[in-house]
Design a protein around this motif. Sequence first.
Motif, PDB file in Angstrom:
ATOM      1  N   LEU A 183      11.212   3.675 -11.661  1.00 19.49           N
ATOM      2  CA  LEU A 183      10.629   3.023 -12.595  1.00 19.49           C
ATOM      3  C   LEU A 183      10.592   1.502 -12.356  1.00 19.49           C
ATOM      4  O   LEU A 183       9.593   0.895 -12.550  1.00 19.49           O
ATOM      5  CB  LEU A 183      11.206   3.205 -13.906  1.00 19.49           C
ATOM      6  N   GLY A 184      11.839   0.903 -11.817  1.00 20.23           N
ATOM      7  CA  GLY A 184      11.755  -0.496 -11.492  1.00 20.23           C
ATOM      8  C   GLY A 184      11.059  -0.977 -10.591  1.00 20.23           C
ATOM      9  O   GLY A 184      10.220  -2.040 -10.431  1.00 20.23           O
ATOM     10  N   ASP A 185      10.810  -0.025  -9.374  1.00 18.74           N
ATOM     11  CA  ASP A 185      10.020  -0.197  -8.277  1.00 18.74           C
ATOM     12  C   ASP A 185       8.331  -0.306  -8.718  1.00 18.74           C
ATOM     13  O   ASP A 185       7.703  -1.022  -8.194  1.00 18.74           O
ATOM     14  CB  ASP A 185      10.261   0.742  -7.194  1.00 18.74           C
ATOM     15  N   LEU A 203       3.406  -2.785  -9.754  1.00 23.40           N
ATOM     16  CA  LEU A 203       2.228  -3.313 -10.807  1.00 23.40           C
ATOM     17  C   LEU A 203       2.095  -4.895 -10.910  1.00 23.40           C
ATOM     18  O   LEU A 203       0.939  -5.351 -10.810  1.00 23.40           O
ATOM     19  CB  LEU A 203       2.601  -2.866 -12.172  1.00 23.40           C
ATOM     20  N   GLU A 204       3.238  -5.521 -10.827  1.00 26.93           N
ATOM     21  CA  GLU A 204       3.079  -6.911 -10.646  1.00 26.93           C
ATOM     22  C   GLU A 204       2.359  -7.530  -9.646  1.00 26.93           C
ATOM     23  O   GLU A 204       1.750  -8.385  -9.399  1.00 26.93           O
ATOM     24  CB  GLU A 204       4.555  -7.713 -10.858  1.00 26.93           C
ATOM     25  N   ALA A 205       2.992  -7.148  -8.340  1.00 25.52           N
ATOM     26  CA  ALA A 205       2.247  -7.339  -6.831  1.00 25.52           C
ATOM     27  C   ALA A 205       0.883  -7.042  -6.851  1.00 25.52           C
ATOM     28  O   ALA A 205      -0.159  -7.581  -6.396  1.00 25.52           O
ATOM     29  CB  ALA A 205       3.169  -6.713  -5.705  1.00 25.52           C
ATOM     30  N   VAL A 206       0.484  -5.875  -7.366  1.00 26.06           N
ATOM     31  CA  VAL A 206      -1.055  -5.388  -7.427  1.00 26.06           C
ATOM     32  C   VAL A 206      -1.923  -6.335  -8.235  1.00 26.06           C
ATOM     33  O   VAL A 206      -3.169  -6.676  -7.789  1.00 26.06           O
ATOM     34  CB  VAL A 206      -1.093  -3.782  -8.082  1.00 26.06           C
ATOM     35  N   LYS A 207      -1.300  -6.959  -9.117  1.00 27.47           N
ATOM     36  CA  LYS A 207      -2.214  -7.642 -10.012  1.00 27.47           C
ATOM     37  C   LYS A 207      -2.722  -9.050  -9.107  1.00 27.47           C
ATOM     38  O   LYS A 207      -3.744  -9.711  -9.348  1.00 27.47           O
ATOM     39  CB  LYS A 207      -1.276  -8.541 -11.109  1.00 27.47           C
ATOM     40  N   SER A 239      10.497  14.606  -5.145  1.00 23.23           N
ATOM     41  CA  SER A 239      11.761  14.817  -5.689  1.00 23.23           C
ATOM     42  C   SER A 239      12.630  13.635  -5.550  1.00 23.23           C
ATOM     43  O   SER A 239      13.470  13.466  -6.403  1.00 23.23           O
ATOM     44  CB  SER A 239      12.459  15.963  -5.244  1.00 23.23           C
ATOM     45  N   GLN A 240      12.427  12.522  -4.692  1.00 18.55           N
ATOM     46  CA  GLN A 240      13.187  11.481  -4.380  1.00 18.55           C
ATOM     47  C   GLN A 240      13.063  10.651  -5.536  1.00 18.55           C
ATOM     48  O   GLN A 240      13.503   9.629  -5.775  1.00 18.55           O
ATOM     49  CB  GLN A 240      13.169  10.991  -3.073  1.00 18.55           C
ATOM     50  N   TYR A 241      11.548  10.703  -6.322  1.00 12.82           N
ATOM     51  CA  TYR A 241      11.270   9.778  -7.346  1.00 12.82           C
ATOM     52  C   TYR A 241      11.404  10.374  -8.672  1.00 12.82           C
ATOM     53  O   TYR A 241      11.815   9.855  -9.634  1.00 12.82           O
ATOM     54  CB  TYR A 241      10.014   9.399  -7.031  1.00 12.82           C
ATOM     55  N   GLU A 299       0.810  -1.183  -0.126  1.00 14.25           N
ATOM     56  CA  GLU A 299       0.002   0.099   0.084  1.00 14.25           C
ATOM     57  C   GLU A 299       0.870   1.426   0.045  1.00 14.25           C
ATOM     58  O   GLU A 299       0.780   1.982  -0.833  1.00 14.25           O
ATOM     59  CB  GLU A 299      -0.895   0.158   1.185  1.00 14.25           C
ATOM     60  N   ALA A 300       2.015   1.210   0.823  1.00 13.26           N
ATOM     61  CA  ALA A 300       2.791   2.390   0.920  1.00 13.26           C
ATOM     62  C   ALA A 300       3.371   2.767  -0.453  1.00 13.26           C
ATOM     63  O   ALA A 300       3.834   3.735  -0.994  1.00 13.26           O
ATOM     64  CB  ALA A 300       3.713   2.186   1.950  1.00 13.26           C
ATOM     65  N   LYS A 301       3.913   1.533  -1.191  1.00  9.24           N
ATOM     66  CA  LYS A 301       4.395   1.770  -2.412  1.00  9.24           C
ATOM     67  C   LYS A 301       3.530   2.142  -3.607  1.00  9.24           C
ATOM     68  O   LYS A 301       3.933   2.914  -4.418  1.00  9.24           O
ATOM     69  CB  LYS A 301       5.269   0.310  -2.888  1.00  9.24           C
ATOM     70  N   VAL A 302       2.272   1.887  -3.341  1.00  8.28           N
ATOM     71  CA  VAL A 302       1.100   2.207  -4.294  1.00  8.28           C
ATOM     72  C   VAL A 302       0.960   3.645  -4.184  1.00  8.28           C
ATOM     73  O   VAL A 302       0.971   4.442  -5.050  1.00  8.28           O
ATOM     74  CB  VAL A 302      -0.056   1.452  -4.111  1.00  8.28           C
ATOM     75  N   ARG A 303       0.853   4.059  -3.023  1.00  6.43           N
ATOM     76  CA  ARG A 303       0.640   5.253  -2.748  1.00  6.43           C
ATOM     77  C   ARG A 303       2.039   6.377  -3.101  1.00  6.43           C
ATOM     78  O   ARG A 303       1.754   7.455  -3.482  1.00  6.43           O
ATOM     79  CB  ARG A 303       0.293   5.700  -1.204  1.00  6.43           C
ATOM     80  N   ALA A 304       3.029   5.909  -3.442  1.00  7.31           N
ATOM     81  CA  ALA A 304       4.457   6.571  -3.428  1.00  7.31           C
ATOM     82  C   ALA A 304       4.355   6.589  -4.995  1.00  7.31           C
ATOM     83  O   ALA A 304       4.815   7.664  -5.577  1.00  7.31           O
ATOM     84  CB  ALA A 304       5.503   5.814  -2.859  1.00  7.31           C
ATOM     85  N   TYR A 305       4.257   5.632  -5.740  1.00 10.36           N
ATOM     86  CA  TYR A 305       4.916   5.522  -7.142  1.00 10.36           C
ATOM     87  C   TYR A 305       3.667   5.636  -8.150  1.00 10.36           C
ATOM     88  O   TYR A 305       3.867   6.471  -9.151  1.00 10.36           O
ATOM     89  CB  TYR A 305       5.484   3.991  -7.558  1.00 10.36           C
ATOM     90  N   VAL A 306       2.518   5.137  -7.745  1.00 15.62           N
ATOM     91  CA  VAL A 306       1.354   5.486  -8.719  1.00 15.62           C
ATOM     92  C   VAL A 306       1.105   6.916  -9.056  1.00 15.62           C
ATOM     93  O   VAL A 306       1.052   7.467 -10.413  1.00 15.62           O
ATOM     94  CB  VAL A 306      -0.119   4.986  -8.221  1.00 15.62           C
TER      95      VAL A 306
END
Length: 193
Positions: A51-53, A58-62, A103-105, A26-33
Amino acid sequence: MKRCLVAFAIAASLFAPVAHADDALEAKVRAYVPVVSLAKVCDIRINDATLGDHRAVLEAVKSDPNADKLAFRVHYETQTAYIKARDGGKRVAFCKDFIAANSQYAKARVTAVVEDHMSHVSTNVQKAIAYNVCGANTSAKLSKADWKPYALTKKMLEIEHKLAKENAETNGWNVTEETTAVTEQFCAAVKTR
């Protein structure tokens, strides 16, 4: 009437709170999406690690329906906020704030391109650009060998201004705001060198 209720139930399920999503996912989805969602419209260059993360997320979300719903909701909310800002004439300010907060992304594409370019030119060229374009206090003398990279750097800014102007005219944005934002991004990159 039944169709309306079914459609409402589906829509409601998309925006229902995510109760069982994996906290790390959930934290990664909120950060990267949001970053990937606004990359094109805010002219963002996303770093390779992000981009790699994002691809891994996206693979994990499936395989996690709750995370999938969350990803859809976060994308929708991000796009809605952007559209509201754009339609209110605050596109540039929204994108600047978004880039600063993430800015970190990612960073503005112009800033990233200029930083890369400036790493390949002499210190005198960097100082001359900072003085002549960005209003720095100290000037620099250019050698004969420095004139070509200096001219290419200024040409790069002219091209970015032209692209910003064309984008603004095509999309109905404020031309002055767009070209000013390009100059600010350009100078931000020059000053970090």
